[in-house]
Design a protein around this motif. Structure first.
Motif, PDB file in Angstrom:
ATOM      1  N   ARG A 108       0.803  -1.244  -0.059  1.00 37.48           N
ATOM      2  CA  ARG A 108      -0.021   0.109   0.037  1.00 37.48           C
ATOM      3  C   ARG A 108       0.880   1.096   0.073  1.00 37.48           C
ATOM      4  N   SER A 109       2.166   1.477   0.877  1.00 36.17           N
ATOM      5  CA  SER A 109       2.655   2.539   0.977  1.00 36.17           C
ATOM      6  C   SER A 109       3.429   2.670  -0.586  1.00 36.17           C
ATOM      7  N   LEU A 110       3.826   1.481  -0.914  1.00 38.99           N
ATOM      8  CA  LEU A 110       4.611   1.614  -2.230  1.00 38.99           C
ATOM      9  C   LEU A 110       3.630   2.074  -3.279  1.00 38.99           C
ATOM     10  N   THR A 111       2.421   1.592  -3.359  1.00 37.37           N
ATOM     11  CA  THR A 111       1.449   2.008  -4.146  1.00 37.37           C
ATOM     12  C   THR A 111       1.140   3.626  -4.427  1.00 37.37           C
ATOM     13  N   ALA A 112       0.902   4.145  -3.073  1.00 34.18           N
ATOM     14  CA  ALA A 112       0.477   5.453  -2.839  1.00 34.18           C
ATOM     15  C   ALA A 112       1.977   6.263  -3.516  1.00 34.18           C
ATOM     16  N   LEU A 113       3.074   5.843  -3.062  1.00 34.98           N
ATOM     17  CA  LEU A 113       4.169   6.495  -3.642  1.00 34.98           C
ATOM     18  C   LEU A 113       4.388   6.659  -5.001  1.00 34.98           C
ATOM     19  N   ARG A 114       4.110   5.481  -5.592  1.00 36.63           N
ATOM     20  CA  ARG A 114       3.843   5.285  -7.024  1.00 36.63           C
ATOM     21  C   ARG A 114       2.916   6.468  -7.601  1.00 36.63           C
ATOM     22  N   SER A 115       1.788   6.428  -7.029  1.00 36.70           N
ATOM     23  CA  SER A 115       0.641   7.302  -7.533  1.00 36.70           C
ATOM     24  C   SER A 115       1.051   8.780  -7.346  1.00 36.70           C
ATOM     25  N   ALA A 116       2.037   9.121  -6.450  1.00 34.51           N
ATOM     26  CA  ALA A 116       2.379  10.339  -6.491  1.00 34.51           C
ATOM     27  C   ALA A 116       3.571  10.735  -7.360  1.00 34.51           C
ATOM     28  N   ILE A 117       4.609   9.702  -7.677  1.00 33.92           N
ATOM     29  CA  ILE A 117       5.742  10.122  -8.172  1.00 33.92           C
ATOM     30  C   ILE A 117       5.526   9.826  -9.891  1.00 33.92           C
ATOM     31  N   GLU A 118       4.651   8.679 -10.298  1.00 38.20           N
ATOM     32  CA  GLU A 118       4.753   8.422 -11.649  1.00 38.20           C
ATOM     33  C   GLU A 118       4.045   9.596 -12.298  1.00 38.20           C
ATOM     34  N   PRO A 119       2.973  10.001 -12.061  1.00 42.99           N
ATOM     35  CA  PRO A 119       2.293  11.168 -12.845  1.00 42.99           C
ATOM     36  C   PRO A 119       3.510  12.140 -13.119  1.00 42.99           C
ATOM     37  N   ALA A 120       4.033  12.825 -11.919  1.00 44.67           N
ATOM     38  CA  ALA A 120       4.950  13.772 -12.298  1.00 44.67           C
ATOM     39  C   ALA A 120       6.140  13.377 -13.001  1.00 44.67           C
ATOM     40  N   ALA A 121       6.501  12.188 -13.117  1.00 46.52           N
ATOM     41  CA  ALA A 121       7.408  11.467 -13.825  1.00 46.52           C
ATOM     42  C   ALA A 121       7.121  11.634 -15.500  1.00 46.52           C
ATOM     43  N   ALA A 122       6.116  11.132 -15.423  1.00 43.01           N
ATOM     44  CA  ALA A 122       5.413  11.290 -16.742  1.00 43.01           C
ATOM     45  C   ALA A 122       5.420  12.749 -17.509  1.00 43.01           C
ATOM     46  N   ALA A 123       5.099  13.609 -16.695  1.00 45.38           N
ATOM     47  CA  ALA A 123       5.036  15.158 -17.207  1.00 45.38           C
ATOM     48  C   ALA A 123       6.306  15.282 -17.527  1.00 45.38           C
ATOM     49  N   LEU A 124       7.360  15.206 -16.767  1.00 46.40           N
ATOM     50  CA  LEU A 124       8.730  15.445 -17.070  1.00 46.40           C
ATOM     51  C   LEU A 124       9.320  14.759 -18.158  1.00 46.40           C
ATOM     52  N   ALA A 125       8.813  13.480 -18.306  1.00 47.61           N
ATOM     53  CA  ALA A 125       9.287  12.877 -19.347  1.00 47.61           C
ATOM     54  C   ALA A 125       8.961  13.327 -20.663  1.00 47.61           C
ATOM     55  N   ALA A 126       7.537  13.852 -20.788  1.00 46.86           N
ATOM     56  CA  ALA A 126       7.067  14.346 -22.092  1.00 46.86           C
ATOM     57  C   ALA A 126       7.896  15.608 -22.335  1.00 46.86           C
ATOM     58  N   GLU A 127       8.817  16.138 -21.519  1.00 47.55           N
ATOM     59  CA  GLU A 127       9.600  17.323 -21.907  1.00 47.55           C
ATOM     60  C   GLU A 127      10.933  16.951 -22.317  1.00 47.55           C
ATOM     61  N   HIS A 128      11.513  15.801 -21.670  1.00 45.64           N
ATOM     62  CA  HIS A 128      12.622  15.384 -21.443  1.00 45.64           C
ATOM     63  C   HIS A 128      13.092  13.977 -22.348  1.00 45.64           C
ATOM     64  N   ALA A 129      11.947  13.224 -22.733  1.00 43.45           N
ATOM     65  CA  ALA A 129      12.312  12.024 -23.174  1.00 43.45           C
ATOM     66  C   ALA A 129      13.162  12.138 -24.616  1.00 43.45           C
ATOM     67  N   THR A 130      14.131  11.425 -24.904  1.00 47.14           N
ATOM     68  CA  THR A 130      14.850  11.281 -26.119  1.00 47.14           C
ATOM     69  C   THR A 130      13.747  10.457 -27.293  1.00 47.14           C
ATOM     70  N   PRO A 131      14.095  10.734 -28.400  1.00 47.54           N
ATOM     71  CA  PRO A 131      13.527   9.873 -29.423  1.00 47.54           C
ATOM     72  C   PRO A 131      13.423   8.448 -29.072  1.00 47.54           C
ATOM     73  N   GLU A 132      14.607   7.977 -28.792  1.00 49.03           N
ATOM     74  CA  GLU A 132      14.843   6.602 -28.342  1.00 49.03           C
ATOM     75  C   GLU A 132      14.013   6.115 -27.480  1.00 49.03           C
ATOM     76  N   GLN A 133      13.858   7.013 -26.459  1.00 50.81           N
ATOM     77  CA  GLN A 133      12.955   6.732 -25.334  1.00 50.81           C
ATOM     78  C   GLN A 133      11.449   6.586 -25.759  1.00 50.81           C
ATOM     79  N   CYS A 134      11.114   7.597 -26.444  1.00 50.34           N
ATOM     80  CA  CYS A 134       9.758   7.715 -27.032  1.00 50.34           C
ATOM     81  C   CYS A 134       9.227   6.457 -27.762  1.00 50.34           C
ATOM     82  N   ALA A 135      10.339   5.892 -28.584  1.00 52.17           N
ATOM     83  CA  ALA A 135      10.087   4.869 -29.570  1.00 52.17           C
ATOM     84  C   ALA A 135       9.999   3.407 -28.399  1.00 52.17           C
ATOM     85  N   GLU A 136      10.840   3.302 -27.612  1.00 51.74           N
ATOM     86  CA  GLU A 136      10.934   2.438 -26.516  1.00 51.74           C
ATOM     87  C   GLU A 136       9.285   2.285 -25.955  1.00 51.74           C
TER      88      GLU A 136
END
Lengths: 243, 243
Positions: A108-136
């Motif tokens: 439960r703790s970890l899932t809560a952590l995930r649900s806080a972190i991953e959306p933020a990470a995705a937002a950053l990824a949209a700005e920083h992801a390399t073409p290769e990462q997008c492809a992956e």
DNA sequence: CGTGACTTAAAAGTCATACTTATTTGATGG
DNA sequence: CCATCAAATAAGTATGACTTTTAAGTCACG
């Protein structure tokens, strides 16, 4: 019953020495509550009990101490510290607790952590992801779609884990990136409770595709929103399983 | 310049033994890049260099190994691992890196982490906070208001830190709670760059009051939103200082 | 009685040394 | 050129002797 079962996915280099073996005995025992907080262990006791030398005991204790699981004081012994002081983010501690009795709580703790972190990470990824990462990303998403039906859960899981790893890595934040292992643990952990027969939620699969698209398009807001939906789904799932 | 300045708030029990002292030499040196990844240290070298016994060196190395800073292999030596493998969440590693040359980078990572975690924690706090915690929260918020003007930054900081600690603790998630120390480090770290004369942003102060109100009212959505604004402000601040 | 200074002993911490084991390197032979 | 085996190297383990911290008990003094 000392030989712990084969749980590793290859990234955990089982005990390579006596001190590691001792650590893999003491760590789980402490985190499982076999030695409740306040318990005092004495080194010479441990020496005899595990039939190893002082050297080995001290090294193991030192590591446990660095995790804030125990405190070693002269003239007192090695005291198990209260739970709140443990280094809950230490990957090893997480592993031990996931393998122990309060696995549900940990999940439960970890899932809560995930649900806080991953959306933020995705937002950053949209700005920083390399073409290769997008492809992956799109590749994994498509593979998830492909394996989402008909008892292919193991294959599905591999791509699911990989997908989330890429997102976290692509965020460009080293701390987010390091949570890849933890997320992997949570995702694989889920399937051990979920029955193996049920195919993954189709809606979740779609969301992964959407996230991949959003990241590729550089749409941070959308990437964040869709990822949030994924993790909210994961949280809901937990509530259903153990309300 | 080895005697690190008095930064501790009392929870860091400086070196209590030789192994700790060695650790406090090696850890910072490695995280600072004085021993770049790939560097091989040999135990007997360390013994001589630091004039300590085998025992001491081995214990320190064992701890560094548990942080994934180094890897010790027979017939090879103690190798410094690549940065991506370090346990970036280990409080001690965080401390070392904050004290070293890539402090700015570390501060950015941590602020991003904060801005992901704290809003979620505030939302949870709105649902789980005890009356006592609500009281603490409003008290700290009011004290922040009281000390927000006229060169009272140190006092302000104390309440700021306390405020965020309570939020994290009140979330009921042990992992969020453990981030209290990290957040404290970030908050106090900020003031070392920010000039001491400038009073804190009035808007931020107001937001803290709003968060306290929202939590007391059990309004998770509002608590999350206001907290998000606070952390976004912190992020913006970083961009201004080092764009 | 209570309080403070002094003594004692228990347990961790440190050191030096001898010995074991895994692993790399390289030499030997097919 | 490859496989196999030998030797050297550095970490790992064990052990005994000694040091240091400190909890706890003791005793004298107010």
């Amino acid at each position: 019953m000392d030989e712990q079962g084969p749980e590793g996915r290859g990234q955990k280099p089982r005990a390579r020495g006596l001190h590691d073996r001792l650590l893999e005995s003491l760590g789980p025992a402490i985190t499982a509550g076999d030695y409740p907080p306040g318990t005092v262990l004495r080194t010479d006791e441990l020496e005899r009990h595990y039939d190893v030398s002082r050297t080995v005991v001290r090294e193991a204790v030192r590591v446990l101490e660095s995790m804030h699981l125990v405190e070693s004081r002269r003239r007192v012994g090695v005291t198990v510290r209260p739970t709140e002081e443990w280094d809950v983010f230490d990957p090893q501690v997480i592993r031990w607790r996931l393998a122990g009795p309060d696995r549900p709580r940990q999940l439960r703790s970890l899932t809560a952590l995930r649900s806080a972190i991953e959306p933020a990470a995705a937002a950053l990824a949209a700005e920083h992801a390399t073409p290769e990462q997008c492809a992956e990303l799109t590749e994994h998403a498509l593979n998830m779609v492909a394996t989402s039906r008909g008892q292919q859960l193991p294959a599905y899981l591999i791509h699911d884990v990989a997908f989330h790893r890429v997102i976290l890595r692509a965020s460009g934040n080293e701390m987010f990136a390091r949570l890849g292992d933890v997320v992997a643990e949570v995702l694989t952990g889920r399937t051990q409770h979920r029955v193996m027969f049920s195919d993954p939620d189709p809606e979740a699969v779609t969301l992964h595709v959407r996230v991949a698209e959003a990241v590729r398009a550089g749409d941070a807001e959308a990437a964040e929103r869709y990822t949030k939906e994924i993790t909210v789904g994961a949280l809901r799932e937990l509530d259903i399983l153990a309300p």
